[in-house]
Design a protein around this motif. Sequence first.
Motif, PDB file in Angstrom:
ATOM      1  N   LEU A  66      57.117 116.269  47.899  1.00  0.00           N
ATOM      2  CA  LEU A  66      56.460 115.756  46.697  1.00  0.00           C
ATOM      3  C   LEU A  66      55.276 114.886  47.112  1.00  0.00           C
ATOM      4  CD1 LEU A  66      57.266 115.793  43.621  1.00  0.00           C
ATOM      5  CD2 LEU A  66      58.622 113.729  44.077  1.00  0.00           C
ATOM      6  N   ALA A  71      55.085 110.298  40.735  1.00  0.00           N
ATOM      7  CA  ALA A  71      56.169 111.292  40.750  1.00  0.00           C
ATOM      8  C   ALA A  71      57.218 110.912  41.798  1.00  0.00           C
ATOM      9  CB  ALA A  71      55.588 112.678  41.045  1.00  0.00           C
ATOM     10  N   ARG A  74      59.346 107.782  40.669  1.00  0.00           N
ATOM     11  CA  ARG A  74      60.315 108.116  39.602  1.00  0.00           C
ATOM     12  C   ARG A  74      61.427 109.000  40.163  1.00  0.00           C
ATOM     13  NH1 ARG A  74      55.137 107.894  37.105  1.00  0.00           N
ATOM     14  NH2 ARG A  74      55.081 106.477  35.316  1.00  0.00           N
ATOM     15  N   TYR A  75      61.072 109.921  41.072  1.00  0.00           N
ATOM     16  CA  TYR A  75      62.104 110.761  41.703  1.00  0.00           C
ATOM     17  C   TYR A  75      63.083 109.893  42.486  1.00  0.00           C
ATOM     18  CZ  TYR A  75      64.352 114.114  44.797  1.00  0.00           C
ATOM     19  OH  TYR A  75      65.299 114.839  45.479  1.00  0.00           O
ATOM     20  N   GLU A  78      65.444 108.267  40.237  1.00  0.00           N
ATOM     21  CA  GLU A  78      66.399 109.116  39.518  1.00  0.00           C
ATOM     22  C   GLU A  78      67.335 109.876  40.447  1.00  0.00           C
ATOM     23  OE1 GLU A  78      63.996 111.396  36.731  1.00  0.00           O
ATOM     24  OE2 GLU A  78      63.010 109.534  36.111  1.00  0.00           O
ATOM     25  N   ALA A  79      66.906 110.124  41.693  1.00  0.00           N
ATOM     26  CA  ALA A  79      67.717 110.965  42.588  1.00  0.00           C
ATOM     27  C   ALA A  79      68.767 110.174  43.351  1.00  0.00           C
ATOM     28  CB  ALA A  79      66.800 111.691  43.583  1.00  0.00           C
TER      29      ALA A  79
END
Length: 210
Positions: A66, A71, A74-75, A78-79
């Motif tokens: 990525l 991005a 936020r990943y 959330e991951a």
Amino acid sequence: MGERVRLYGATYSVYVRIVRLALAEKGIDYQLVPVDVFATGGPPPEHVGRHPFGRIPVFEHGDFALYETGAIARYVDEAFPGPRLQPADLFERARCNQLISLADAYAYRSLVWDIYVERVERPADGSFPDEERIAAALPMARTCLAAISELMGGHPWLAGPELSLADLYLASMLDYFVRAPEGEAMMREHGRLAAWWERMAARPSMVAIG
Ligand SMILES: N[C@@H](CCC(=O)N[C@@H](CS)C(=O)NCC(=O)O)C(=O)O
């Protein structure tokens, strides 16, 4: 989610530092692979293979790659387990995203490149600062600090009662800005923001990135 985490970039980079702050706040181990995009001759060709615009950071989680800090951050939030870095509350999450956009669109260039780099980095490299560039950037810097302070309101963190990605974005930029005398003086004009900055600068994640 046990796959290896790798971050390509340089420790001086504002955007790499944002991702490192997010990884540290989530308590994630990762490998930092040095890439100097400002090397003579431009970014290394293998890095352009990872990032078509030749920028840093690039992030990998196992086989998933990525680029673009928004991005990635936020990943990361959330991951992985750990404290959430995007508010659950709709209004606070909108505020967090607003502050991130403000940081990207208005603060990065004026605070970091036009003021910090000219005032602090250039003289350290033996060059003269571009005083016109600094003077031209000061109104934008003033607007940025006033807007951030206004959006923060009476909260302890920029987007609400908990630390969020907005804090990490702006801390990475303001950390450089306050190293310039103009930045330090401007921060002192905003009492609540200055108090936030003291709290932020003392966090282990901030201390770790230096
Ligand atoms: N939109 C990109 C911006 C990343 C960026 O500008 N990184 C800087 C270092 S802080 C960079 O790679 N600059 C190289 C250049 O401008 O050529 C992101 O959000 O990741």
